[in-house]
Write a protein that holds these residues in place. Structure first.
Motif, PDB file in Angstrom:
ATOM      1  N   ARG A  27     -10.723 -14.763 -12.048  1.00  0.00           N
ATOM      2  CA  ARG A  27     -12.095 -14.985 -11.586  1.00  0.00           C
ATOM      3  C   ARG A  27     -12.770 -13.695 -11.126  1.00  0.00           C
ATOM      4  O   ARG A  27     -13.904 -13.724 -10.660  1.00  0.00           O
ATOM      5  N   GLY A  28     -12.023 -12.608 -11.215  1.00  0.00           N
ATOM      6  CA  GLY A  28     -12.573 -11.327 -10.790  1.00  0.00           C
ATOM      7  C   GLY A  28     -12.374 -11.053  -9.311  1.00  0.00           C
ATOM      8  O   GLY A  28     -12.962 -10.120  -8.766  1.00  0.00           O
ATOM      9  N   CYS A  29     -11.544 -11.862  -8.649  1.00  0.00           N
ATOM     10  CA  CYS A  29     -11.318 -11.689  -7.211  1.00  0.00           C
ATOM     11  C   CYS A  29     -10.231 -10.641  -6.956  1.00  0.00           C
ATOM     12  O   CYS A  29      -9.181 -10.643  -7.610  1.00  0.00           O
ATOM     13  N   THR A  30     -10.490  -9.779  -5.998  1.00  0.00           N
ATOM     14  CA  THR A  30      -9.493  -8.821  -5.526  1.00  0.00           C
ATOM     15  C   THR A  30      -8.804  -9.396  -4.289  1.00  0.00           C
ATOM     16  O   THR A  30      -9.246 -10.422  -3.751  1.00  0.00           O
ATOM     17  N   PRO A  31      -7.735  -8.764  -3.814  1.00  0.00           N
ATOM     18  CA  PRO A  31      -7.110  -9.241  -2.565  1.00  0.00           C
ATOM     19  C   PRO A  31      -8.083  -9.304  -1.393  1.00  0.00           C
ATOM     20  O   PRO A  31      -7.964 -10.179  -0.532  1.00  0.00           O
TER      21      PRO A  31
ATOM     22  N   GLY B 120      -8.961   2.216   2.068  1.00  0.00           N
ATOM     23  CA  GLY B 120      -9.970   2.710   1.132  1.00  0.00           C
ATOM     24  C   GLY B 120     -10.551   1.678   0.188  1.00  0.00           C
ATOM     25  O   GLY B 120     -11.266   2.025  -0.751  1.00  0.00           O
ATOM     26  N   VAL B 121     -10.261   0.408   0.428  1.00  0.00           N
ATOM     27  CA  VAL B 121     -10.798  -0.646  -0.444  1.00  0.00           C
ATOM     28  C   VAL B 121     -12.317  -0.731  -0.285  1.00  0.00           C
ATOM     29  O   VAL B 121     -12.842  -0.632   0.818  1.00  0.00           O
ATOM     30  N   ASP B 122     -13.011  -0.915  -1.400  1.00  0.00           N
ATOM     31  CA  ASP B 122     -14.473  -1.021  -1.393  1.00  0.00           C
ATOM     32  C   ASP B 122     -14.892  -2.376  -0.808  1.00  0.00           C
ATOM     33  O   ASP B 122     -14.519  -3.423  -1.347  1.00  0.00           O
ATOM     34  N   PRO B 123     -15.660  -2.395   0.285  1.00  0.00           N
ATOM     35  CA  PRO B 123     -16.072  -3.672   0.870  1.00  0.00           C
ATOM     36  C   PRO B 123     -17.111  -4.403   0.034  1.00  0.00           C
ATOM     37  O   PRO B 123     -17.404  -5.567   0.304  1.00  0.00           O
ATOM     38  N   ASN B 124     -17.664  -3.740  -0.988  1.00  0.00           N
ATOM     39  CA  ASN B 124     -18.734  -4.338  -1.792  1.00  0.00           C
ATOM     40  C   ASN B 124     -18.315  -4.592  -3.235  1.00  0.00           C
ATOM     41  O   ASN B 124     -19.164  -4.649  -4.124  1.00  0.00           O
ATOM     42  N   VAL B 125     -17.024  -4.744  -3.473  1.00  0.00           N
ATOM     43  CA  VAL B 125     -16.562  -5.060  -4.820  1.00  0.00           C
ATOM     44  C   VAL B 125     -16.997  -6.478  -5.188  1.00  0.00           C
ATOM     45  O   VAL B 125     -17.014  -7.374  -4.341  1.00  0.00           O
TER      46      VAL B 125
ATOM     47  N   ILE C 192       0.840  -1.202   0.000  1.00  0.00           N
ATOM     48  CA  ILE C 192       0.000   0.000   0.000  1.00  0.00           C
ATOM     49  C   ILE C 192       0.872   1.248   0.000  1.00  0.00           C
ATOM     50  O   ILE C 192       0.623   2.211  -0.742  1.00  0.00           O
ATOM     51  N   MET C 193       1.933   1.243   0.818  1.00  0.00           N
ATOM     52  CA  MET C 193       2.829   2.396   0.899  1.00  0.00           C
ATOM     53  C   MET C 193       3.516   2.665  -0.431  1.00  0.00           C
ATOM     54  O   MET C 193       3.860   3.815  -0.742  1.00  0.00           O
ATOM     55  N   ASN C 194       3.700   1.639  -1.226  1.00  0.00           N
ATOM     56  CA  ASN C 194       4.377   1.787  -2.512  1.00  0.00           C
ATOM     57  C   ASN C 194       3.397   1.896  -3.680  1.00  0.00           C
ATOM     58  O   ASN C 194       3.788   1.726  -4.844  1.00  0.00           O
ATOM     59  N   GLY C 195       2.129   2.155  -3.373  1.00  0.00           N
ATOM     60  CA  GLY C 195       1.164   2.461  -4.423  1.00  0.00           C
ATOM     61  C   GLY C 195       0.524   1.270  -5.104  1.00  0.00           C
ATOM     62  O   GLY C 195       0.045   1.398  -6.241  1.00  0.00           O
ATOM     63  N   ALA C 196       0.490   0.120  -4.465  1.00  0.00           N
ATOM     64  CA  ALA C 196      -0.136  -1.055  -5.089  1.00  0.00           C
ATOM     65  C   ALA C 196      -1.636  -0.836  -5.268  1.00  0.00           C
ATOM     66  O   ALA C 196      -2.290  -0.244  -4.404  1.00  0.00           O
ATOM     67  N   ASP C 197      -2.172  -1.304  -6.383  1.00  0.00           N
ATOM     68  CA  ASP C 197      -3.601  -1.198  -6.671  1.00  0.00           C
ATOM     69  C   ASP C 197      -4.301  -2.430  -6.097  1.00  0.00           C
ATOM     70  O   ASP C 197      -4.184  -3.528  -6.643  1.00  0.00           O
ATOM     71  N   LEU C 198      -5.048  -2.239  -5.015  1.00  0.00           N
ATOM     72  CA  LEU C 198      -5.722  -3.358  -4.363  1.00  0.00           C
ATOM     73  C   LEU C 198      -7.068  -3.686  -4.999  1.00  0.00           C
ATOM     74  O   LEU C 198      -7.781  -4.558  -4.505  1.00  0.00           O
ATOM     75  N   SER C 199      -7.418  -2.984  -6.075  1.00  0.00           N
ATOM     76  CA  SER C 199      -8.670  -3.279  -6.776  1.00  0.00           C
ATOM     77  C   SER C 199      -8.449  -4.176  -7.992  1.00  0.00           C
ATOM     78  O   SER C 199      -9.403  -4.514  -8.695  1.00  0.00           O
ATOM     79  N   VAL C 200      -7.193  -4.575  -8.227  1.00  0.00           N
ATOM     80  CA  VAL C 200      -6.891  -5.446  -9.369  1.00  0.00           C
ATOM     81  C   VAL C 200      -7.560  -6.802  -9.173  1.00  0.00           C
ATOM     82  O   VAL C 200      -7.493  -7.392  -8.090  1.00  0.00           O
TER      83      VAL C 200
END
Length: 458
Positions: free
Chosen positions: A65-69, A89-94, A53-61
């Protein structure tokens, strides 16, 4: 590395920081579409997630199967890792490709702690997947009774939730019967939902805390070892299982929780650790057990002294992976590891200073200089505004002084006729008095001249 040894979460985080520092590609993926964040979520590597997260990783990738972290963290029951992502800030409803949200995955695998956390962060438990299944349907078909009860307790209408049908025309009871989940069937048949009181509601929501409070070690082991709850799970008062057990002096539960890696430094809403709770109820055996395990807090006036080994023994930041003791390291080994990590920080800071100096000598401008320049510009702007305000106040004061002078002059002009009128009145009165005295003298003289006799009356 010797066979059978694994790195601690802290060590994994340090390794990842080193790789990122040396230019590792944060966006690279596996053949299945997993990024480093997906793998860290599966393993529950909190320190790695924080580093990414500190290095700018995109956690919405999303993977194939369409699964995020967050989906994967919920699947494997890593509630603290999931909380780190939600806080970023990750969306809990993705949703994945099948419209499954993280709460569906947590419900399917019986991860009560993750279900509770997701609901707390706004998970939509009344949203359905592409087959019309609610999270409560998924929990029912897999027989996860605690998740099922908790989800029911958070639905807008429990009765209606039990009657909701999916696209196949099945409700929770139908799914439980089809998959032979007798515990769910018995609960639905015997539950009187409207008669549940607040205590029962709490039992449904935090079964681990209830077990710790009652000293039910077998139930506690079952809940934790099966991944239903997290060892450091918190209730609405932010109390952990340790707090509950310490408050009732259940030593066996405390010992087992500590062996399983429960963090004794976590505080509740009142700022109390488990040891503080034990002290409050005078449970001396629990106090002696917990106090020896507490880590020292760094005081505000403490300074880092790399020659003082004792400084590196003070640790225990809330949520720190150091307290998990996964490698069964001794305190001396942990102290040395902290000291080495600090020495690395010092070295990197020195290299950073050298790099910034070289950059400036080459004509570059650093972020600090840009920030300072902006601050100077803001200061000058504020000074200019204050000067304008000061000039306005000066002009206003001069105007008021002019008005004051005019008022004084007008008052002085109006006061002169009044003084003159008063003087004239005085002069007139004096003139009248002198005339009266003259008349009196004439009368007296006239009487005496006629030969009359003036007699004084006694």
């Amino acid at each position: 590395m010797e066979s059978g040894h694994t790195l601690s979460p802290t060590a994994w985080g340090i390794c990842l920081h080193w790789l990122l520092w040396h230019g590792a590609d944060i966006t690279s993926v596996t053949p299945g579409g997993w990024t480093a964040a997906h793998i860290a979520a599966i393993r529950g590597q909190d320190a790695c997630i924080q580093a990414l997260i500190m290095n700018g990783a995109d956690l919405s990738v999303q993977d194939d199967r369409g699964c995020t972290p967050s989906h994967l963290a919920a699947t494997h029951g890593h509630s603290y890792t999931l909380q780190v992502m939600l806080r970023s800030g990750v969306d809990p409803n993705v949703s994945d490709k099948y419209d499954w949200k993280p709460v569906h995955y947590a419900s399917f695998h019986g991860r009560l702690g993750c279900v509770q956390l997701l609901v707390k962060w706004g998970a939509a438990i009344e949203d359905v997947d592409q087959n019309g299944n609610l999270p409560v349907h998924v929990a029912a078909m897999e027989g996860h009774l605690y998740c099922f009860k908790f989800l029911l307790s958070r639905m807008s209408s429990m009765k209606q939730a039990l009657k909701v049908f999916n696209d196949n025309g099945e409700n929770a009871m139908d799914l439980a019967q089809r998959f032979f989940k007798d515990n769910i069937v018995q609960f639905i048949q015997g539950a009187e939902i409207e008669g549940d009181n607040q205590n029962n509601q709490e039992n449904l929501t935090f079964p681990g805390h209830v077990a710790a409070y009652k000293g039910d070690l077998e139930m506690l082991k079952k809940l934790v070892e099966n991944g239903i709850i997290n060892i450091n799970e918190r209730d609405d008062n932010e109390s952990t299982l340790l707090h509950r057990a310490a408050g009732q002096d259940h030593i066996e539960c405390l010992q087992w929780l500590i062996e399983m890696g429960a963090d004794v430094n976590i505080t509740n809403k009142d700022g109390e650790t488990a040891a503080d709770t034990a002290k409050k109820f005078a449970h001396l055996s629990a106090v002696s057990l917990l106090v020896g395990l507490q880590k020292y807090e760094v005081e505000e006036n403490d300074e880092i002294d790399d020659q003082d080994v004792k400084f590196f023994e003070r640790h225990g930041v809330q949520g720190s992976t150091d307290a998990k003791d996964e490698l069964s390291q001794s305190e001396a080994e942990k102290t040395n590891a902290r000291k080495r990590a600090y020495e690395k920080v010092v070295e990197l800071r020195r290299l950073l200073e050298i790099a910034e100096s070289n950059f400036k000598q080459l004509g570059g401008i650093s972020e600090g200089d840009i920030k300072q320049k902006k601050e100077d510009q803001e200061s000058r702007r504020m000074i200019k505004e204050l000067q304008v305000q000061l000039e306005g106040e000066r002009l206003r004061r001069e105007k008021l002084e002019c008005q004051l002078d005019e008022c004084r002059a007008e008052a002085s002009h109006r006061q002169t006729p009044v003084d003159q009128i008063h003087l004239n009145n005085v002069v007139s009165m004096e003139h009248d008095s002198s005339d009266s005295n003259k008349d009196k003298r004439k009368v007296t003289k006239k009487i005496t001249s006629s030969g009359g006799i003036f007699m004084r009356r006694s």
